[in-house]
Design a protein around this motif. Structure first.
Motif, PDB file in Angstrom:
ATOM      1  N   ASP A 159      34.298  20.297  49.521  1.00 13.18           N
ATOM      2  CA  ASP A 159      34.642  20.445  50.864  1.00 13.18           C
ATOM      3  C   ASP A 159      35.828  21.160  51.284  1.00 13.18           C
ATOM      4  O   ASP A 159      36.827  20.670  50.806  1.00 13.18           O
ATOM      5  N   HIS A 160      35.726  22.501  51.745  1.00 10.20           N
ATOM      6  CA  HIS A 160      36.748  23.152  52.009  1.00 10.20           C
ATOM      7  C   HIS A 160      37.330  23.248  53.492  1.00 10.20           C
ATOM      8  O   HIS A 160      38.179  23.820  53.946  1.00 10.20           O
ATOM      9  N   HIS A 161      36.439  22.570  54.430  1.00 11.57           N
ATOM     10  CA  HIS A 161      36.522  22.829  55.948  1.00 11.57           C
ATOM     11  C   HIS A 161      36.845  21.385  56.579  1.00 11.57           C
ATOM     12  O   HIS A 161      37.051  21.692  57.908  1.00 11.57           O
ATOM     13  N   SER A 162      37.031  20.403  55.979  1.00 13.97           N
ATOM     14  CA  SER A 162      37.250  19.108  56.738  1.00 13.97           C
ATOM     15  C   SER A 162      38.530  18.915  57.021  1.00 13.97           C
ATOM     16  O   SER A 162      39.565  19.924  56.888  1.00 13.97           O
ATOM     17  N   TRP A 164      41.267  17.651  55.731  1.00 13.79           N
ATOM     18  CA  TRP A 164      42.325  17.954  54.725  1.00 13.79           C
ATOM     19  C   TRP A 164      42.725  19.375  54.250  1.00 13.79           C
ATOM     20  O   TRP A 164      43.531  20.046  53.893  1.00 13.79           O
ATOM     21  N   LYS A 165      41.622  20.141  54.816  1.00 11.61           N
ATOM     22  CA  LYS A 165      41.784  21.828  54.470  1.00 11.61           C
ATOM     23  C   LYS A 165      42.267  22.227  53.087  1.00 11.61           C
ATOM     24  O   LYS A 165      43.088  22.907  52.953  1.00 11.61           O
ATOM     25  N   ASP A 166      41.440  21.578  52.124  1.00 16.25           N
ATOM     26  CA  ASP A 166      41.965  21.726  50.674  1.00 16.25           C
ATOM     27  C   ASP A 166      40.855  22.679  50.112  1.00 16.25           C
ATOM     28  O   ASP A 166      39.679  22.576  50.086  1.00 16.25           O
ATOM     29  N   ASP A 167      41.232  23.822  49.460  1.00 17.53           N
ATOM     30  CA  ASP A 167      40.247  24.882  48.888  1.00 17.53           C
ATOM     31  C   ASP A 167      40.157  24.837  47.274  1.00 17.53           C
ATOM     32  O   ASP A 167      39.749  25.623  46.777  1.00 17.53           O
ATOM     33  N   ARG A 321      39.328  15.294  67.872  1.00 16.29           N
ATOM     34  CA  ARG A 321      38.995  16.036  66.825  1.00 16.29           C
ATOM     35  C   ARG A 321      37.407  15.444  66.487  1.00 16.29           C
ATOM     36  O   ARG A 321      36.553  16.314  66.108  1.00 16.29           O
TER      37      ARG A 321
END
Length: 533
Positions: A159-162, A164-167, A321
């Motif tokens: 997941d890149h979009h939750s 945490w914004k981790d790519d 959110r």
């Protein structure tokens, strides 16, 4: 022989025959009738003896069961007399019964091997959701679903979009080659769909989101037809999308994935190992605490922590959110045990359980709401307070932009700790609790928040000794003891009962362990030892 029988059946020989029988004796019929009477007497005696033996058997069984129940009640009472009192387990650092069990998840030799991707029913793509440990559950269940569908699994997408914004990709967190190879007998895993297959597909992979806790039957009825028709299906937001209730072989596959196949990459393992070594250099044993007091967690909980209007406004903004979250009353949530403990309350619980002031503490956490002001009460209770930032220094810099990799480092240090204390029952708490049970029931403490809440409110009105005794009492059943494991209890990732076996040199009945010894059996009953020949 005929003469002997005639003598036995003569009128004199029939003196013991009942009148109803002898009344019918006439010369031409006396032999036949006498034989029938003797036969009836034999049958009557046999039936009577059988009934009497059956009755005696029932009485023996009944009295034996009563005796066994009384003996078991006596033994159980002896243990409960120790357990029910205001006392912690014998050793707060380690369960005395941990050595009776071990993790067991080997695949059955009768299971068929995974089919080659060219012979499977198609390609299964997975898009996970959430932070590291939530995604870990999704990856684990994805392998099991691929097995159910007889599909080829494509390495899951993180997941890149939750929040945490981790790519980070899968290969940045986990050793992807180890993952593929270690599962090769169970499921065929590929890094991507082969180009030749992609070019031959008439349409792109079908995308769908399955309901939470779906059964194998759902996947066979709803997903498999699409997979066969489209050759590739992508399941999105894949977390907790498979039921807890699976057959034992599939549950063991879950354990093989979670506890063996998901191995962190070398850079993460190296720095995690360094931090463990630094903690061990300072102390032979330490507690790891997953504090989970970040702003997002507090906002999501809907609880109030005493910060006035400032806290209500700040957490209220964060809460926006999640548009689907219902309105919650803070006091109701606290009475239900749904609120995380504050750092001070975590410290008070640990001290009340018996961990002394000089115990070394490793705190796994992100940004603490309230900063140093929130942490100081915990530091006062445990001055030997450390975090990954304090231990790693500059070694941590390459990982700082990636929250998932930082969480993986915390995972390693917490997993290697002597005692792990959670603050809520979130994903990291569940995954680590299950892993530590699998690795030998390493002490894992989960706060009984529902009952601790009222104790914290009243602690100023009672002496420390009384407070400590009551904390020990309410924490019974929340200390990571083996008897907390019951098939079907809670989430499988937290209670992996299918993957925990009794050690072969111990026979455990309830809380009695029997270990073969020289010249007899050594029997241990709740810390007492006896020998039987």
């Amino acid at each position: 022989m005929a003469v002997t029988m005639a003598k036995q059946l003569s009128p004199q020989g029939l003196s013991g025959v009942s009148p109803p029988c002898s009344a019918f004796l006439v010369p031409e019929k006396w032999l036949r009738t006498a034989w029938a009477c003797q036969w009836r007497r034999a049958i009557s005696r046999s039936v009577l003896c059988g009934v009497m033996l059956f009755a005696l058997g029932l009485v023996s069984l009944f009295t034996g069961q009563i005796a066994a129940d009384l003996e078991w009640s006596r033994i159980r009472g002896r243990w409960r007399s120790k357990r029910v009192g205001y006392s912690t387990p014998t050793d707060i650092w380690k369960s005395e019964f941990a050595n009776l069990y071990h993790g067991c998840s080997d695949r059955s030799p009768h299971l068929r091997d995974a089919v080659h991707d060219s012979e499977s029913n198609g390609y299964l793509l997975i898009a996970t959701s959430g932070g590291l440990n939530q995604q870990r559950t999704g990856i684990t269940d994805a392998v099991v679903v691929a097995r159910i569908l007889n599909a080829t699994l494509v390495v899951p997408e993180l997941d890149h979009h939750s929040f945490w914004k981790d790519d980070s990709d899968f290969a940045d967190i986990f050793d992807v080659d180890w993952f593929i190879n270690s599962l090769s007998k169970d499921v065929t895993v590929v890094k991507r769909i082969p180009d030749k297959v992609m070019r031959s597909m008439e349409k792109p992979p079908y995308t769908m989101c399955v309901p939470r806790k779906s059964t194998p039957q759902y996947y066979l009825e709803q997903v498999l037809p699409l997979l066969l028709r489209r050759r590739a299906v992508q399941l999105t937001k894949f977390d907790y999308r498979l039921t807890n209730k699976l057959d034992e072989e599939l549950q063991k596959l879950r354990c093989r994935v979670n506890y063996h196949a998901l191995r962190f990459t070398k850079p993460i393992k190296l720095i995690g190992g360094k931090l463990v070594k630094r903690m061990r250099t300072m102390s032979s044993r330490y507690i790891a605490v997953h504090l989970r007091f970040e702003p997002d967690m507090l906002a999501f909980s809907g609880c109030y922590f005493g910060g006035g209007d400032k806290e209500r406004n700040e957490l209220g903004e964060i809460r926006k959110r999640w548009a689907t979250l219902p309105d919650m009353r803070a006091e109701v949530e606290r009475s239900r045990g749904k609120c995380p403990l504050t750092p001070r309350e975590v410290g008070l619980m640990l001290r009340a359980l018996g961990f002394v002031n000089n115990t070394y503490l490793y705190v796994a956490s992100g940004e603490i709401y309230g900063g140093e002001g929130s942490l100081q009460p915990l530091k006062d209770l445990f001055p030997n307070f450390y975090t990954k930032e304090m231990l790693a220094g500059n070694d941590l810099k390459p990982f700082l932009p990636f929250s998932t990799r930082l969480a993986a480092i915390d995972y390693i240090v917490c997993d290697e700790s002597d005692v792990f204390a959670t603050n809520n029952n979130g994903n990291m708490a569940k995954i680590l609790a299950g892993h530590r049970r699998y690795m030998g029931h390493k002490r894992t403490i989960r706060p009984n928040a529902k009952k601790l809440g009222s104790l914290f409110k009243a602690c100023k009105q009672m002496e420390w000794e009384m407070f400590s005794r009551k904390v020990k009492l309410v924490q019974r059943g929340f200390m990571g003891e083996p008897d907390e494991m019951r098939p079907g209890r809670g989430d499988f990732h937290e209670f992996p009962s299918s993957c925990i076996c009794q050690n072969p040199d111990h026979l455990v009945i309830g809380w009695i362990s029997m270990k073969p010894g020289i010249g007899g059996n050594e029997t241990t009953v709740h810390g007492a030892t006896a020998h039987s020949v």
